[in-house]
Write a protein that holds these residues in place. Sequence first.
Motif, PDB file in Angstrom:
ATOM      1  N   ASP A 380      -8.544  20.382 -29.335  1.00  0.00           N
ATOM      2  CA  ASP A 380      -9.066  19.682 -30.507  1.00  0.00           C
ATOM      3  C   ASP A 380      -8.840  18.186 -30.349  1.00  0.00           C
ATOM      4  O   ASP A 380      -7.711  17.738 -30.100  1.00  0.00           O
ATOM      5  CB  ASP A 380      -8.376  20.171 -31.784  1.00  0.00           C
ATOM      6  CG  ASP A 380      -8.574  21.663 -32.003  1.00  0.00           C
ATOM      7  OD1 ASP A 380      -9.588  22.198 -31.504  1.00  0.00           O
ATOM      8  OD2 ASP A 380      -7.717  22.287 -32.653  1.00  0.00           O
ATOM      9  N   LEU A 381      -9.908  17.417 -30.517  1.00  0.00           N
ATOM     10  CA  LEU A 381      -9.839  15.974 -30.320  1.00  0.00           C
ATOM     11  C   LEU A 381     -10.448  15.255 -31.512  1.00  0.00           C
ATOM     12  O   LEU A 381     -11.537  15.612 -31.979  1.00  0.00           O
ATOM     13  CB  LEU A 381     -10.561  15.580 -29.026  1.00  0.00           C
ATOM     14  CG  LEU A 381     -10.524  14.103 -28.631  1.00  0.00           C
ATOM     15  CD1 LEU A 381     -10.434  13.970 -27.102  1.00  0.00           C
ATOM     16  CD2 LEU A 381     -11.775  13.356 -29.112  1.00  0.00           C
ATOM     17  N   THR A 382      -9.742  14.235 -32.006  1.00  0.00           N
ATOM     18  CA  THR A 382     -10.229  13.366 -33.083  1.00  0.00           C
ATOM     19  C   THR A 382     -10.120  11.921 -32.613  1.00  0.00           C
ATOM     20  O   THR A 382      -9.096  11.534 -32.030  1.00  0.00           O
ATOM     21  CB  THR A 382      -9.423  13.572 -34.368  1.00  0.00           C
ATOM     22  OG1 THR A 382      -9.444  14.953 -34.731  1.00  0.00           O
ATOM     23  CG2 THR A 382     -10.005  12.753 -35.503  1.00  0.00           C
ATOM     24  N   HIS A 383     -11.150  11.154 -32.886  1.00  0.00           N
ATOM     25  CA  HIS A 383     -11.231   9.798 -32.333  1.00  0.00           C
ATOM     26  C   HIS A 383     -11.789   8.856 -33.388  1.00  0.00           C
ATOM     27  O   HIS A 383     -12.770   9.177 -34.069  1.00  0.00           O
ATOM     28  CB  HIS A 383     -12.134   9.812 -31.089  1.00  0.00           C
ATOM     29  CG  HIS A 383     -12.434   8.472 -30.504  1.00  0.00           C
ATOM     30  ND1 HIS A 383     -11.520   7.761 -29.758  1.00  0.00           N
ATOM     31  CD2 HIS A 383     -13.556   7.700 -30.547  1.00  0.00           C
ATOM     32  CE1 HIS A 383     -12.066   6.627 -29.357  1.00  0.00           C
ATOM     33  NE2 HIS A 383     -13.298   6.568 -29.823  1.00  0.00           N
ATOM     34  N   ALA A 384     -11.156   7.688 -33.547  1.00  0.00           N
ATOM     35  CA  ALA A 384     -11.649   6.651 -34.453  1.00  0.00           C
ATOM     36  C   ALA A 384     -11.643   5.324 -33.708  1.00  0.00           C
ATOM     37  O   ALA A 384     -10.667   5.003 -32.999  1.00  0.00           O
ATOM     38  CB  ALA A 384     -10.784   6.558 -35.701  1.00  0.00           C
ATOM     39  N   ALA A 385     -12.721   4.549 -33.838  1.00  0.00           N
ATOM     40  CA  ALA A 385     -12.832   3.314 -33.065  1.00  0.00           C
ATOM     41  C   ALA A 385     -13.617   2.267 -33.840  1.00  0.00           C
ATOM     42  O   ALA A 385     -14.467   2.579 -34.686  1.00  0.00           O
ATOM     43  CB  ALA A 385     -13.518   3.585 -31.724  1.00  0.00           C
ATOM     44  N   GLY A 386     -13.319   1.021 -33.548  1.00  0.00           N
ATOM     45  CA  GLY A 386     -14.073  -0.108 -34.083  1.00  0.00           C
ATOM     46  C   GLY A 386     -14.391  -1.081 -32.971  1.00  0.00           C
ATOM     47  O   GLY A 386     -13.573  -1.286 -32.053  1.00  0.00           O
ATOM     48  N   ARG A 387     -15.580  -1.668 -33.027  1.00  0.00           N
ATOM     49  CA  ARG A 387     -15.998  -2.617 -31.995  1.00  0.00           C
ATOM     50  C   ARG A 387     -16.762  -3.762 -32.654  1.00  0.00           C
ATOM     51  O   ARG A 387     -17.718  -3.537 -33.396  1.00  0.00           O
ATOM     52  CB  ARG A 387     -16.883  -1.916 -30.963  1.00  0.00           C
ATOM     53  CG  ARG A 387     -17.469  -2.836 -29.900  1.00  0.00           C
ATOM     54  CD  ARG A 387     -18.344  -2.054 -28.934  1.00  0.00           C
ATOM     55  NE  ARG A 387     -19.449  -1.404 -29.624  1.00  0.00           N
ATOM     56  CZ  ARG A 387     -20.189  -0.431 -29.091  1.00  0.00           C
ATOM     57  NH1 ARG A 387     -19.909   0.007 -27.875  1.00  0.00           N
ATOM     58  NH2 ARG A 387     -21.187   0.107 -29.764  1.00  0.00           N
ATOM     59  N   ALA A 400     -12.383  -4.555 -29.250  1.00  0.00           N
ATOM     60  CA  ALA A 400     -12.468  -3.111 -29.474  1.00  0.00           C
ATOM     61  C   ALA A 400     -11.072  -2.538 -29.638  1.00  0.00           C
ATOM     62  O   ALA A 400     -10.133  -2.932 -28.939  1.00  0.00           O
ATOM     63  CB  ALA A 400     -13.178  -2.425 -28.311  1.00  0.00           C
ATOM     64  N   SER A 401     -10.951  -1.602 -30.580  1.00  0.00           N
ATOM     65  CA  SER A 401      -9.692  -0.897 -30.793  1.00  0.00           C
ATOM     66  C   SER A 401     -10.002   0.543 -31.161  1.00  0.00           C
ATOM     67  O   SER A 401     -10.958   0.805 -31.897  1.00  0.00           O
ATOM     68  CB  SER A 401      -8.878  -1.563 -31.906  1.00  0.00           C
ATOM     69  OG  SER A 401      -7.634  -0.910 -32.084  1.00  0.00           O
ATOM     70  N   ALA A 402      -9.213   1.477 -30.636  1.00  0.00           N
ATOM     71  CA  ALA A 402      -9.490   2.891 -30.886  1.00  0.00           C
ATOM     72  C   ALA A 402      -8.200   3.695 -30.847  1.00  0.00           C
ATOM     73  O   ALA A 402      -7.249   3.349 -30.135  1.00  0.00           O
ATOM     74  CB  ALA A 402     -10.470   3.436 -29.853  1.00  0.00           C
ATOM     75  N   MET A 403      -8.211   4.792 -31.603  1.00  0.00           N
ATOM     76  CA  MET A 403      -7.100   5.731 -31.624  1.00  0.00           C
ATOM     77  C   MET A 403      -7.635   7.125 -31.403  1.00  0.00           C
ATOM     78  O   MET A 403      -8.642   7.517 -32.012  1.00  0.00           O
ATOM     79  CB  MET A 403      -6.374   5.662 -32.974  1.00  0.00           C
ATOM     80  CG  MET A 403      -5.133   6.525 -33.039  1.00  0.00           C
ATOM     81  SD  MET A 403      -3.767   5.842 -32.057  1.00  0.00           S
ATOM     82  CE  MET A 403      -2.646   7.243 -32.015  1.00  0.00           C
ATOM     83  N   THR A 404      -6.984   7.884 -30.520  1.00  0.00           N
ATOM     84  CA  THR A 404      -7.403   9.255 -30.225  1.00  0.00           C
ATOM     85  C   THR A 404      -6.226  10.200 -30.425  1.00  0.00           C
ATOM     86  O   THR A 404      -5.133   9.950 -29.907  1.00  0.00           O
ATOM     87  CB  THR A 404      -7.919   9.368 -28.785  1.00  0.00           C
ATOM     88  OG1 THR A 404      -9.015   8.466 -28.597  1.00  0.00           O
ATOM     89  CG2 THR A 404      -8.398  10.785 -28.505  1.00  0.00           C
TER      90      THR A 404
END
Length: 785
Positions: A380-387, A400-404
């Motif tokens: 199970d994978l959840t990902h949130a990102a902003g660019r 860019a920043s992201a959390m997985t």
Amino acid sequence: MAMRHSAILRRSWACASAVALALGVWSSPPAEAREGPRSQIDVAAGTLPDALAELAREARVSIGTEGALPRIRTPRVHGSMEVAEALRRLLSGTGYVAKKVGTTAWRIERAPVRAVRRPAPGAPPPEAPPVPILVTATKQPLDLLSLPAAVSVTELDTAQGRNPGSDSATVSAQLEGLALTSLGPGRNRMFLRGIADSAFSGESQSTVAVVFDEARLTYAAPDPDIRLIDIDRVEVLKGPQGSLYGTGALGGIYRLVAHQPDLDRAGLVVSGGASVATHGEPGYSGSVVANLPIRRDVAALRLVGYAAEEPGWIDTGTREDTNSTHVTGARAILGVVPAQGWRLDLTGFAQWLQTHDSNYVYESGSYTRPDQIAEPHDNDLTHAAGRLSGGIGAVDILLASAMTWHDVNDTLDATIGTDSFGLSDPQVLVDKRNFRVWDNDLRLRGRFGSLRWLAGLSYLKARQTLVARLDGASGASVIADNDRRVSDDAAAYFDLSLPLTSTLSVDGGARLFHSSIRETRVIASEAVSRERSKSGMTPSLALAWQPDPDRLIYVRYGSAFRQGGSDISASGTIEPLKGDELASIEAGWRELLAGDGRAELSVWYTRWDEVQSDGLGEDGLIETANVGNARIIGVEGAIELGLVPGWHMEAGGNYTSALLTRSALGFELEDRHLPVVPEYTLRAALRHDFTIGRADLWARARIRYVGPARMSFDPALDRPMGRLVQSGVELHAVLDDWQLDLQAENLLSRRGNTFAYGNPFRYRTMEQFTPQRPLKFSLMVSRAF
């Protein structure tokens, strides 16, 4: 269908000043300017971005595009003419067109791709201009025909982009150098160009980084097997990428590029399908993709959802087809133009994958095995990102920043081979792994005269935990392994490209990094911690010769580093490991052929010191060790060619000699081949485009041979595998907004051994085989609104 190489340019566009982002310069008319019917134009021959910038200045109009345009050579345009005519001349043969979007504003778009129709009898076939391929995994958009590196850019056709069955194996089958283990969906490890450390999934950092848009998804986790729904393309950078991506990018980069929200067009695509295997149960799949402009040219939302039940084909005791897989996923991307010349993209993405049992058997070519406890897998994978991207003057900026969040859980039958743990009635081993990756990147790029430059700062923090618990039938349990690891990587990097002559250029880059690992392991009920850090530099250097715009010959040097982990010694103490260091030199040739054909060839030599490899201990647990040094020599090539109108052929192959040259394992090596990677592969495909009435159709047949491979250089663990023939046929039909897709896989019904491993506790005493999936038929229908 195989993924056809083609140009990459997003269809959405920013406002007119986005040319600052795309070209490095921009020009717009003053408030009092008015476009006249004709202008005196004198644009010198040069590259497409520079020519458009000069035309915008002379004609006092705005010319915009999102992303960067390839540096295609353009002719001189001179005389009194309308802006539309000047644009037509500049863009002729480039694969792009100009669309007027305002009184003094134009948008450059990729030319629409139309289905190939049968020419009228006696009529010469139309000559479509070659379409350039842009590569953005290099952290700056570059034309493939001028990029001195081994790269595969693969664009998905509409059928693959709507089918939840399209996955990492789909990509691997269509290009050279990418190898996967075959434990099953969500369990596999990914390797590039023979840089393979182990077939076993331990705790060492992966040699290939999986990247989604601008963010790294994985650090030490197995391939999450992201389904390719609404993915625009997959870019694979082959060979060490330490100068751009830092620690762990030993083998290369596997990058998924999603379709971004279109700011001015609404759309909806709904797909549904079914499948059946000759030795398995029926399956189903479905997907929905919606593009919803919120405010025209300012904001839009793109929504994606999919689900599939994939048939199993392994019978376990009296239970039939036990290894079926269920996958669901959802993605939302919000695109916003907050100010002129800037764009913000926010992404939320999740995928849930459950496989109900394992794929291995105990007899070669069989689809059955004796009754045993089920071995399910959850990934199970959840990902949130902003660019945020834009430009200030002639400098392009991207932040860019992201959390997985990634959770991987396995259950293994532990009734055999677990006596050493002291549990009287062992039943199952429950292996729970949690991965967290926080990835951040700030990059600037631009031009200083003829010098193209890129500079950036990055910071990545990765956390991983492993708890393996052995459960008994009576309810008693034993913790077999308990490990926590925190990795940090901070770096500054740059890349410079300078033309030396009109045909010769040099490209160089480096990454200055500081990397650290803090690991805590529970040994004999006591937590023991070790921390290691390293600072250094991983450089790259390339020399490119482009005698004409359709041909490139290059030589490249690349390097990468992977921080050392830890091992438990024979005395039970935790011991630090040396970090891997890898360097590679390659030579390549890439050429555009007549009739939209392409050809490429590359050779490489890689030296890999202090290889960290996950090995299988006597107790069935996986531990990491420095196993020695390795060298890899390889050659690969591919060709795409239009034969006659309506017929298209592609073929490719590679040979890899990956050997351990020095052993630190303390035993005589019988077979020094590095694990998993096949010694050679060959593939070929033939496609035919035709029409029936108003329907456009295309059919394709493909075949691939995967040569011999080994499980391990440890004689006690080595097993042969590979020597596989993979085949398939497909038929696709498009009528107005409807599309029908039929496909058959493993047409020859082969049962070759794709992987010689399944259960670590039984591995030393029982042979294990993973047969090819049996003949499978699938049907999908989709409708665009």
